[in-house]
Design a protein around this motif. Sequence first.
Motif, mmCIF file in Angstrom:
data_model
loop_
_atom_site.group_PDB
_atom_site.id
_atom_site.type_symbol
_atom_site.label_atom_id
_atom_site.label_comp_id
_atom_site.label_asym_id
_atom_site.label_seq_id
_atom_site.Cartn_x
_atom_site.Cartn_y
_atom_site.Cartn_z
ATOM 1 N N GLY A 20 0.787 -1.233 0.000
ATOM 2 C CA GLY A 20 0.000 0.000 0.000
ATOM 3 C C GLY A 20 0.816 1.278 0.000
ATOM 4 N N CYS A 21 2.157 1.182 -0.114
ATOM 5 C CA CYS A 21 2.979 2.404 -0.031
ATOM 6 C C CYS A 21 3.096 3.120 -1.366
ATOM 7 C CB CYS A 21 4.360 2.090 0.535
ATOM 8 S SG CYS A 21 5.408 1.182 -0.609
ATOM 9 N N GLY A 22 2.554 2.543 -2.450
ATOM 10 C CA GLY A 22 2.544 3.261 -3.728
ATOM 11 C C GLY A 22 3.425 2.662 -4.813
ATOM 12 N N LYS A 23 3.967 1.469 -4.574
ATOM 13 C CA LYS A 23 4.918 0.866 -5.528
ATOM 14 C C LYS A 23 4.279 0.624 -6.898
ATOM 15 C CE LYS A 23 5.589 -2.776 -2.884
ATOM 16 N NZ LYS A 23 4.625 -2.433 -1.802
ATOM 17 N N SER A 24 3.118 -0.040 -6.906
ATOM 18 C CA SER A 24 2.470 -0.354 -8.191
ATOM 19 C C SER A 24 1.991 0.917 -8.879
ATOM 20 C CB SER A 24 1.290 -1.302 -7.979
ATOM 21 O OG SER A 24 1.747 -2.539 -7.494
ATOM 22 N N THR A 25 1.495 1.872 -8.106
ATOM 23 C CA THR A 25 1.063 3.153 -8.678
ATOM 24 C C THR A 25 2.237 3.813 -9.394
ATOM 25 O OG1 THR A 25 -0.542 3.405 -6.896
ATOM 26 C CG2 THR A 25 0.026 5.393 -8.122
HETATM 27 P P1 ADP Z 1 1.603 -1.123 -3.364
HETATM 28 O O1 ADP Z 1 1.802 -1.574 -4.781
HETATM 29 O O2 ADP Z 1 2.828 -0.509 -2.759
HETATM 30 O O3 ADP Z 1 1.055 -2.202 -2.490
HETATM 31 P P2 ADP Z 1 -0.413 0.636 -4.531
HETATM 32 O O4 ADP Z 1 0.393 1.526 -5.408
HETATM 33 O O5 ADP Z 1 -1.173 -0.450 -5.172
HETATM 34 O O6 ADP Z 1 0.529 0.056 -3.356
HETATM 35 O O7 ADP Z 1 -1.461 1.539 -3.715
HETATM 36 C C1 ADP Z 1 -1.081 2.729 -3.025
HETATM 37 C C2 ADP Z 1 -2.294 3.323 -2.335
HETATM 38 O O8 ADP Z 1 -3.217 3.795 -3.292
HETATM 39 C C3 ADP Z 1 -3.061 2.322 -1.465
HETATM 40 O O9 ADP Z 1 -3.555 3.002 -0.353
HETATM 41 C C4 ADP Z 1 -4.184 1.874 -2.380
HETATM 42 O O10 ADP Z 1 -5.296 1.465 -1.632
HETATM 43 C C5 ADP Z 1 -4.474 3.140 -3.163
HETATM 44 N N1 ADP Z 1 -4.979 2.855 -4.514
HETATM 45 C C6 ADP Z 1 -4.300 2.189 -5.505
HETATM 46 N N2 ADP Z 1 -5.034 2.116 -6.632
HETATM 47 C C7 ADP Z 1 -6.202 2.756 -6.360
HETATM 48 C C8 ADP Z 1 -7.391 3.048 -7.122
HETATM 49 N N3 ADP Z 1 -7.509 2.660 -8.403
HETATM 50 N N4 ADP Z 1 -8.401 3.717 -6.510
HETATM 51 C C9 ADP Z 1 -8.286 4.122 -5.221
HETATM 52 N N5 ADP Z 1 -7.205 3.902 -4.438
HETATM 53 C C10 ADP Z 1 -6.175 3.227 -4.994
#
Ligand code: ADP
Length: 224
Positions: A41-46
């Motif tokens: 949840g720290c933003g890696k995939s984003t």
């Molecule tokens: P990680 O890959 O590090 O586990 P993500 O990048 O998936 O983390 O998510 C970072 C934050 O953004 C998390 O709090 C997640 O719930 C939120 N998030 C990710 N994608 C979405 C989305 N499409 N809509 C709303 N919140 C999102």
Amino acid sequence: MIIIEKLTKVFRTEDVETFALNSVDIHVKRGEFVAIMGPSGCGKSTLLNIIGLLDNSTEGSYFFNGTDITNLKEKSRTKIRKGNIGFIFQSFHLIDKLNVYDNIELPLLYLKMNASDRRKRVTEVLTRMKIGHRTKHFPQQLSGGQQQRVAIARSVVANPGLILADEPTGNLDSKNGFKVMTLLSELNQEGSTILMVTHSERDAGYAHRTINLLDGHVITETSS
Ligand code: ADP
Ligand code: MG
């Protein structure tokens, strides 16, 4: 190759605002192998999705190979993505209805490459990934390790220059994980730039350096 400054991504739902990334600066040079680590949840995939032009940032700047991505139209973004970036995901993301050969050929069809060049490139990567004996198989007939090698073949078939891998060994046992990391390492030594999200210290050891994220911020960078 990648210059990201003050990049912020906010997800808004009806009553919640999530700062998935908060003023992140990241520079990646051509030929680097960079690991991205941090808790769930720290933003890696984003971050990886924005770098891969699958998603837009809310604020901040992003230059890819000298091109300002921020205000680019979708068509131009897609063109840059398909010509320059290969993706590898934890859950492989192969197309179930297509056999191994057709899955790997897909990026070349998007690029409108001619049939004989396509055959040559697909055959090369099939041999390289040691899946040449499985061309007619469908994804569900393969082991996880084999599926990930098909996904890697698909990600590199168009010679993308940049490979983005989101927890590529996350669904694999250690033996297959090792094979995948060896392949990524070789591709990097042959010139590909690689950004890899991982939870594994051992996998991060293959990278030149590690960027640590926490709550949407870069907290530390360490070289291996
Ligand atoms: P990680 O890959 O590090 O586990 P993500 O990048 O998936 O983390 O998510 C970072 C934050 O953004 C998390 O709090 C997640 O719930 C939120 N998030 C990710 N994608 C979405 C989305 N499409 N809509 C709303 N919140 C999102
Ligand atoms: Mg993730």
